[in-house]
Design an enzyme around this catalytic site. Sequence first.
Site, short mmCIF file in Angstrom:
data_model
loop_
_atom_site.label_atom_id
_atom_site.label_comp_id
_atom_site.label_asym_id
_atom_site.label_seq_id
_atom_site.Cartn_x
_atom_site.Cartn_y
_atom_site.Cartn_z
N CYS A 1 0.86 -1.18 0.00
CA CYS A 1 0.00 0.00 0.00
C CYS A 1 0.90 1.23 0.00
CB CYS A 1 -0.87 -0.04 1.26
SG CYS A 1 -1.87 1.44 1.50
N CYS B 1 -0.58 3.48 -6.63
CA CYS B 1 -1.53 2.86 -5.69
C CYS B 1 -1.63 1.43 -6.16
CB CYS B 1 -2.88 3.56 -5.77
SG CYS B 1 -4.20 2.66 -4.91
#
Length: 267
Positions: free
Chosen positions: A72, A186
């Site tokens: 992440c 992302c």
Amino acid sequence: MANILIFDSGMGGLSVYREVHRALPAHQYFYLFDNACFPYGELGEARLVERVLELLTAFVPDHNVDIVVIACNTASTHVLPALRERLHIPVVGVVPAIKPAAAYCRSQGLNHIGLLATPGTVSRSYTAELVQSFAADMRVSMLGTTELVKMAEDKLAGQAVDMIRLTRILAPWRSDDGPHALVLGCTHFPLLADELSQCLPRAQLVDSGQAIARRVASLLLQTPAAGQMHQQSVPGRLYCTELTEKAKTQAGAFAREGFAALECLVI
Ligand code: DGL
């Protein structure tokens, strides 16, 4: 056989898991997603640190984890120093691939990098430092979007991607002046790679997945448990933080990749 934890707020870490598992299949994988606090891109920085520490300081010792992959960008660009202080095992972070994107542009005589990430990641000082260190000679445009993160989640839950919506989100870059390299900053966004390429056909997509797999492989060489290899891969174990209907549907995507039934983490 090592115990490897892949952690994300949601489904995005699956794009990282695929790369790591392809390179290193014979290990025990755990995938933990914090759907109770999704999306991380909208969380304040202090809350993000508190939450990730709360989860991982409980999960890691309980499951004898040898290596953690924070799959992440939103968490990695802020939480890693605090996490490494608390966990005494290797912690691999995923941060936007600005450096390889800049190398690609330079090698092609191009100069425009687009960073597509969450609102959290584009506002981090860490991200600004990455750009300053590796792409100071480039034009770097940033677009922070939670809408796109949710579209990637919905795609994994079986919904078709709305190309009109996607075109609207990417409108600032859909011109002759748009980015030559598109950093998927992302981990949810590689799950939309085909659709992103359709919308921005001239941009070279760049993500960190393969680099992360190489980093995990090199750390495993120093991990004693990794020496005892299993011939066959064992089912991965999948954990959420809130057992919702949506999470159960999304678990189907993991079942297709060899994960066992979804469990809910209780801390
Ligand atoms: N997959 C995440 C990332 O790489 C975060 C998405 C979110 O929860 O906002 O940044």
